[in-house]
Design a protein around this motif. Structure first.
Motif, PDB file in Angstrom:
ATOM      1  N   ASP A 179       0.851  -1.189   0.000  1.00 54.87           N
ATOM      2  CA  ASP A 179       0.000   0.000   0.000  1.00 54.87           C
ATOM      3  C   ASP A 179       0.885   1.236   0.000  1.00 54.87           C
ATOM      4  OD1 ASP A 179      -2.058   1.821   0.218  1.00 54.87           O
ATOM      5  OD2 ASP A 179      -2.347   1.505   2.357  1.00 54.87           O
ATOM      6  N   ARG A 180       0.990   1.844  -1.140  1.00 57.94           N
ATOM      7  CA  ARG A 180       1.746   3.095  -1.257  1.00 57.94           C
ATOM      8  C   ARG A 180       0.739   4.204  -1.458  1.00 57.94           C
ATOM      9  NH1 ARG A 180       7.467   2.692  -3.511  1.00 57.94           N
ATOM     10  NH2 ARG A 180       8.000   0.554  -3.112  1.00 57.94           N
ATOM     11  N   THR A 181       0.299   4.764  -0.352  1.00 59.22           N
ATOM     12  CA  THR A 181      -0.737   5.780  -0.395  1.00 59.22           C
ATOM     13  C   THR A 181      -0.219   7.033  -1.078  1.00 59.22           C
ATOM     14  OG1 THR A 181      -1.576   4.875   1.655  1.00 59.22           O
ATOM     15  CG2 THR A 181      -2.414   7.032   1.010  1.00 59.22           C
ATOM     16  N   GLU A 182      -0.912   7.422  -2.131  1.00 60.51           N
ATOM     17  CA  GLU A 182      -0.496   8.586  -2.915  1.00 60.51           C
ATOM     18  C   GLU A 182      -0.573   9.878  -2.118  1.00 60.51           C
ATOM     19  OE1 GLU A 182       0.696   8.520  -6.060  1.00 60.51           O
ATOM     20  OE2 GLU A 182       0.575   6.341  -6.040  1.00 60.51           O
ATOM     21  N   ASN A 183      -1.449   9.943  -1.125  1.00 62.65           N
ATOM     22  CA  ASN A 183      -1.673  11.189  -0.402  1.00 62.65           C
ATOM     23  C   ASN A 183      -0.599  11.516   0.623  1.00 62.65           C
ATOM     24  OD1 ASN A 183      -4.033  11.500  -1.797  1.00 62.65           O
ATOM     25  ND2 ASN A 183      -5.266  10.502  -0.248  1.00 62.65           N
ATOM     26  N   LEU A 184       0.278  10.567   0.929  1.00 62.04           N
ATOM     27  CA  LEU A 184       1.298  10.829   1.932  1.00 62.04           C
ATOM     28  C   LEU A 184       2.484  11.542   1.301  1.00 62.04           C
ATOM     29  CD1 LEU A 184       1.293   7.475   3.878  1.00 62.04           C
ATOM     30  CD2 LEU A 184       0.264   9.633   4.563  1.00 62.04           C
ATOM     31  N   PRO A 185       3.166  12.384   2.079  1.00 65.30           N
ATOM     32  CA  PRO A 185       4.355  13.036   1.542  1.00 65.30           C
ATOM     33  C   PRO A 185       5.433  12.008   1.239  1.00 65.30           C
ATOM     34  CG  PRO A 185       4.134  13.475   3.887  1.00 65.30           C
ATOM     35  CD  PRO A 185       2.886  12.756   3.450  1.00 65.30           C
ATOM     36  N   GLU A 186       6.415  12.396   0.459  1.00 63.05           N
ATOM     37  CA  GLU A 186       7.527  11.513   0.134  1.00 63.05           C
ATOM     38  C   GLU A 186       8.120  10.936   1.417  1.00 63.05           C
ATOM     39  OE1 GLU A 186       8.842  10.519  -2.846  1.00 63.05           O
ATOM     40  OE2 GLU A 186       7.065  11.459  -3.677  1.00 63.05           O
ATOM     41  N   SER A 187       8.542   9.686   1.369  1.00 71.08           N
ATOM     42  CA  SER A 187       9.054   9.039   2.579  1.00 71.08           C
ATOM     43  C   SER A 187      10.267   9.777   3.140  1.00 71.08           C
ATOM     44  CB  SER A 187       9.395   7.579   2.299  1.00 71.08           C
ATOM     45  OG  SER A 187      10.389   7.476   1.316  1.00 71.08           O
ATOM     46  N   THR A 188      11.084  10.375   2.277  1.00 64.66           N
ATOM     47  CA  THR A 188      12.246  11.115   2.790  1.00 64.66           C
ATOM     48  C   THR A 188      11.788  12.344   3.560  1.00 64.66           C
ATOM     49  OG1 THR A 188      12.456  12.229   0.655  1.00 64.66           O
ATOM     50  CG2 THR A 188      13.893  10.344   1.047  1.00 64.66           C
ATOM     51  N   ASP A 189      10.728  13.024   3.075  1.00 66.55           N
ATOM     52  CA  ASP A 189      10.180  14.173   3.793  1.00 66.55           C
ATOM     53  C   ASP A 189       9.590  13.732   5.130  1.00 66.55           C
ATOM     54  OD1 ASP A 189      10.863  15.784   1.642  1.00 66.55           O
ATOM     55  OD2 ASP A 189       8.851  15.735   0.766  1.00 66.55           O
ATOM     56  N   ARG A 190       8.821  12.661   5.118  1.00 67.21           N
ATOM     57  CA  ARG A 190       8.242  12.136   6.352  1.00 67.21           C
ATOM     58  C   ARG A 190       9.339  11.781   7.340  1.00 67.21           C
ATOM     59  NH1 ARG A 190       5.146   8.736   2.999  1.00 67.21           N
ATOM     60  NH2 ARG A 190       6.271   6.978   3.832  1.00 67.21           N
ATOM     61  N   GLN A 191      10.398  11.149   6.823  1.00 62.24           N
ATOM     62  CA  GLN A 191      11.481  10.730   7.708  1.00 62.24           C
ATOM     63  C   GLN A 191      12.173  11.937   8.331  1.00 62.24           C
ATOM     64  OE1 GLN A 191      12.015   7.595   8.708  1.00 62.24           O
ATOM     65  NE2 GLN A 191      13.439   8.478  10.173  1.00 62.24           N
ATOM     66  N   LYS A 192      12.373  13.000   7.559  1.00 62.78           N
ATOM     67  CA  LYS A 192      12.994  14.212   8.107  1.00 62.78           C
ATOM     68  C   LYS A 192      12.136  14.792   9.224  1.00 62.78           C
ATOM     69  CE  LYS A 192      15.436  15.558   3.927  1.00 62.78           C
ATOM     70  NZ  LYS A 192      15.483  16.498   2.797  1.00 62.78           N
ATOM     71  N   ILE A 193      10.821  14.819   9.007  1.00 57.78           N
ATOM     72  CA  ILE A 193       9.899  15.331  10.019  1.00 57.78           C
ATOM     73  C   ILE A 193       9.950  14.454  11.264  1.00 57.78           C
ATOM     74  CG2 ILE A 193       7.454  15.747  10.548  1.00 57.78           C
ATOM     75  CD1 ILE A 193       7.118  16.387   7.482  1.00 57.78           C
ATOM     76  N   LEU A 194       9.930  13.141  11.083  1.00 60.74           N
ATOM     77  CA  LEU A 194       9.965  12.219  12.219  1.00 60.74           C
ATOM     78  C   LEU A 194      11.298  12.296  12.958  1.00 60.74           C
ATOM     79  CD1 LEU A 194       8.171   9.123  10.645  1.00 60.74           C
ATOM     80  CD2 LEU A 194       7.241  10.746  12.311  1.00 60.74           C
ATOM     81  N   ASP A 195      12.394  12.465  12.208  1.00 57.30           N
ATOM     82  CA  ASP A 195      13.702  12.614  12.854  1.00 57.30           C
ATOM     83  C   ASP A 195      13.745  13.873  13.717  1.00 57.30           C
ATOM     84  OD1 ASP A 195      14.683  10.274  11.757  1.00 57.30           O
ATOM     85  OD2 ASP A 195      15.743  11.278  10.112  1.00 57.30           O
ATOM     86  N   ALA A 196      13.201  14.986  13.178  1.00 60.32           N
ATOM     87  CA  ALA A 196      13.170  16.244  13.933  1.00 60.32           C
ATOM     88  C   ALA A 196      12.323  16.083  15.193  1.00 60.32           C
ATOM     89  CB  ALA A 196      12.638  17.376  13.057  1.00 60.32           C
ATOM     90  N   LEU A 197      11.210  15.361  15.075  1.00 61.02           N
ATOM     91  CA  LEU A 197      10.343  15.112  16.228  1.00 61.02           C
ATOM     92  C   LEU A 197      11.090  14.275  17.274  1.00 61.02           C
ATOM     93  CD1 LEU A 197       7.557  15.203  17.620  1.00 61.02           C
ATOM     94  CD2 LEU A 197       6.948  13.169  16.281  1.00 61.02           C
ATOM     95  N   GLU A 198      11.769  13.231  16.817  1.00 59.80           N
ATOM     96  CA  GLU A 198      12.508  12.346  17.724  1.00 59.80           C
ATOM     97  C   GLU A 198      13.619  13.096  18.464  1.00 59.80           C
ATOM     98  OE1 GLU A 198      15.363   8.450  17.289  1.00 59.80           O
ATOM     99  OE2 GLU A 198      13.642   8.601  15.954  1.00 59.80           O
ATOM    100  N   LYS A 199      14.258  14.044  17.783  1.00 53.83           N
ATOM    101  CA  LYS A 199      15.346  14.820  18.391  1.00 53.83           C
ATOM    102  C   LYS A 199      14.840  15.958  19.272  1.00 53.83           C
ATOM    103  CE  LYS A 199      18.495  13.877  14.583  1.00 53.83           C
ATOM    104  NZ  LYS A 199      19.121  14.442  13.377  1.00 53.83           N
ATOM    105  N   GLY A 200      13.505  16.142  19.282  1.00 56.93           N
ATOM    106  CA  GLY A 200      12.933  17.200  20.099  1.00 56.93           C
ATOM    107  C   GLY A 200      13.029  18.581  19.462  1.00 56.93           C
ATOM    108  N   GLN A 201      13.334  18.618  18.177  1.00 58.24           N
ATOM    109  CA  GLN A 201      13.468  19.893  17.478  1.00 58.24           C
ATOM    110  C   GLN A 201      12.110  20.509  17.150  1.00 58.24           C
ATOM    111  OE1 GLN A 201      15.823  18.504  14.193  1.00 58.24           O
ATOM    112  NE2 GLN A 201      17.766  18.834  15.253  1.00 58.24           N
ATOM    113  N   ILE A 202      11.085  19.661  17.059  1.00 60.54           N
ATOM    114  CA  ILE A 202       9.713  20.126  16.824  1.00 60.54           C
ATOM    115  C   ILE A 202       8.777  19.349  17.739  1.00 60.54           C
ATOM    116  CG2 ILE A 202      10.083  20.850  14.422  1.00 60.54           C
ATOM    117  CD1 ILE A 202       8.798  18.226  13.516  1.00 60.54           C
ATOM    118  N   THR A 203       7.588  19.907  17.949  1.00 65.18           N
ATOM    119  CA  THR A 203       6.594  19.234  18.788  1.00 65.18           C
ATOM    120  C   THR A 203       5.779  18.275  17.932  1.00 65.18           C
ATOM    121  OG1 THR A 203       4.869  20.870  18.395  1.00 65.18           O
ATOM    122  CG2 THR A 203       6.402  21.298  20.244  1.00 65.18           C
ATOM    123  N   LEU A 204       5.000  17.437  18.609  1.00 63.27           N
ATOM    124  CA  LEU A 204       4.112  16.518  17.902  1.00 63.27           C
ATOM    125  C   LEU A 204       3.120  17.288  17.046  1.00 63.27           C
ATOM    126  CD1 LEU A 204       3.094  13.672  17.331  1.00 63.27           C
ATOM    127  CD2 LEU A 204       1.745  13.796  19.426  1.00 63.27           C
TER     128      LEU A 204
END
Length: 127
Positions: free
Chosen positions: A90-115
């Motif tokens: 299932d590759r949902t077309e509506n989701l952002p590129e996985s690299t973009d999602r990963q950057k956002i999730l990495d920033a969240l994990e590092k505490g650089q952004i809030t949930l």
């Protein structure tokens, strides 16, 4: 002798079946028609990937480190294995590129952004 089971006929390329099984200990032999498992049909590269994936207990970050490849490459290889095994991916077309999602999730994990900020960024990226 530990040869890999051939899954395709070297002459016509059709799927092959196993017709004889033997016990190395007691020499019992069984004849019939046996289908090899789905995993026997996978190319060696995919089998090696599965072994690393299992060794890393499914942690994509650990697979990245072990194989020295990026997150999107790990995901693509996993998707390819799933497709080879006959499972839809299932590759949902509506989701952002996985690299973009990963950057956002990495920033969240590092505490650089809030949930909340991460959620907003992912929603914006969908548009």
């Amino acid at each position: 002798m530990n040869n890999k089971i051939l899954n395709r006929c070297p002459v016509c390329e059709h799927e092959m079946i196993v017709t004889n099984l033997a016990c190395n200990h007691c020499r019992t032999k069984i004849e019939g028609e046996f289908l090899p498992s789905k995993f026997c049909r996978l190319p060696q590269e995919q089998l090696e990937f599965i072994e690393v994936f299992l060794k890393c207990r499914g942690s994509i970050k650990d697979v990245e480190k072990e194989l020295g490849i990026s997150y999107p490459t790990v995901r693509n290889r996993l998707d390819n294995v799933l497709q080879s095994l006959g499972y839809g991916v299932d590759r949902t077309e509506n989701l952002p590129e996985s690299t973009d999602r990963q950057k956002i999730l990495d920033a969240l994990e590092k505490g650089q952004i809030t949930l909340e900020e991460a959620t907003q960024q992912i929603r914006r990226a969908k548009r």
